[in-house]
Design an enzyme around this catalytic site. Structure first.
Site, PDB file in Angstrom:
ATOM      1  N   LYS A  52       2.937  -1.545  -9.541  1.00  0.00           N
ATOM      2  CA  LYS A  52       2.404  -0.191  -9.629  1.00  0.00           C
ATOM      3  C   LYS A  52       2.976   0.520 -10.851  1.00  0.00           C
ATOM      4  CE  LYS A  52       2.029   4.058  -6.842  1.00  0.00           C
ATOM      5  NZ  LYS A  52       2.374   4.692  -5.534  1.00  0.00           N
ATOM      6  N   SER A  55      -1.520   6.523  -3.269  1.00  0.00           N
ATOM      7  CA  SER A  55      -1.535   6.540  -4.714  1.00  0.00           C
ATOM      8  C   SER A  55      -1.413   5.154  -5.359  1.00  0.00           C
ATOM      9  CB  SER A  55      -0.397   7.425  -5.235  1.00  0.00           C
ATOM     10  OG  SER A  55       0.872   6.861  -4.902  1.00  0.00           O
ATOM     11  N   SER A 102       1.160   6.150   0.649  1.00  0.00           N
ATOM     12  CA  SER A 102       0.609   5.555  -0.577  1.00  0.00           C
ATOM     13  C   SER A 102       0.679   4.043  -0.649  1.00  0.00           C
ATOM     14  CB  SER A 102       1.294   6.165  -1.804  1.00  0.00           C
ATOM     15  OG  SER A 102       0.917   7.510  -1.944  1.00  0.00           O
TER      16      SER A 102
END
Length: 296
Positions: free
Chosen positions: A81, A158, A182
């Site tokens: 990420k 996210s 997330s």
């Protein structure tokens, strides 16, 4: 040997790599081919570097070829990420401008994978500064949920590119982070398994912060078994216990598993079909021996 790679679990891959049935370079080439096929449409990645991917796979293979076995994730493709520092790769944290070079410094989670010679596929898209649960990014574009070829649907955020990278076929583990869902939200929306670690379990060093009291590092995988292996391979307290954990998992009695149900607040305002689908899944687990316990 590259056929049927998509059906192999992390446990299978570890065995294949050590028995010589396939190489880390095979896995890298498979990931690259999938990205060439789907990457533009799905847009899972902010940064994708096939040259680096091949080079890291060759390093993992070279070590295995002389008997250097550094862990079960050696040679395994892992997506990261774009909140995590990754050496030599800019961190944007979903913003329009790259963060200072200090945010490229690798923290303990990435370093643990680096020591095992895992293969990093690139940096996956995130919501700007991880603040959002849908997966929308107006600066770099929103990754496409791979389950709908007709309509561009959100993948959840996210960690919006993380689950997409797994379904795209470019990673077996996707590093994410979870402050208020997330990891769990994109996992559920893209059909993966999301593991949110307990607060403080894994170091947040080297990860762009959102909330100092709620942030947690986590992983997304394609199966619960892969989540167990990925967690144990990264977690400092369980790395030496992985073989024992896998043995326990194989002999697990479903009757020893309990799931608490009937908290009606979980189902309030659900769209039609969601609660019913969960109920059907619980009934199937119960038929398999898992115990359902009504909460008060």
């Amino acid at each position: 040997m590259t056929q049927n790679i998509e059906n192999r679990s992390l446990s299978d891959l570890a065995t294949d790599l050590r028995d010589g049935r396939r190489t880390a370079r095979d896995l890298a080439e498979w990931a690259i081919a999938n990205h060439d096929l789907h990457g533009e449409a799905l847009s899972a990645y902010k940064t994708w570097d096939p040259k680096r991917l091949r080079a890291e796979a060759d390093v993992a293979d070279a070590a295995l070829s002389v008997g250097i076995d550094l862990g079960v994730l050696q040679g395994v493709p892992v997506s990261v990420k774009d909140l995590y520092g990754l050496s030599g790769t800019q961190t944007f944290a979903g913003s329009p401008k790259a963060l200072p070079e200090s945010f490229e410094k690798e923290g303990p989670v990435v370093s643990s994978l680096r020591r095992q010679h895992s293969v990093f596929t690139g940096k996956t898209h995130t919501v700007e500064f991880a603040f959002g649960g849908l997966g929308v990014n107006t600066h770099w574009g929103t990754p496409r949920n791979p389950w709908d070829a007709e309509t561009h649907r959100v993948p959840g955020g996210s960690s919006c590119g993380a689950g997409v990278s797994l379904q795209e076929g470019t990673a077996w583990i996707a590093l994410g982070s979870d402050t208020a869902g997330s990891v769990r939200v994109p996992a559920s929306m893209t059909g993966c398994v999301g593991l949110k670690t307990s607060f403080g379990r894994w170091s947040l060093e080297g990860i762009f912060p959102l909330s100092p009291t709620l942030d947690t590092a986590g992983i997304l995988t394609r199966s619960a078994e892969d989540a167990l292996i990925g967690f144990a391979a990264i977690d400092p307290e369980h790395q030496a216990k992985l073989a024992e954990l896998m043995k326990d998992a194989e002999s697990l009695d479903p009757a020893s598993v309990r799931i608490s149900t009937r908290d009606i607040t979980l189902w309030q305002d659900c769209e039609s079909g969601i609660a019913e689908t969960v109920e059907d899944a619980l009934k199937e687990l119960n038929r398999g021996g898992v115990r359902l316990v009504e909460s008060t």
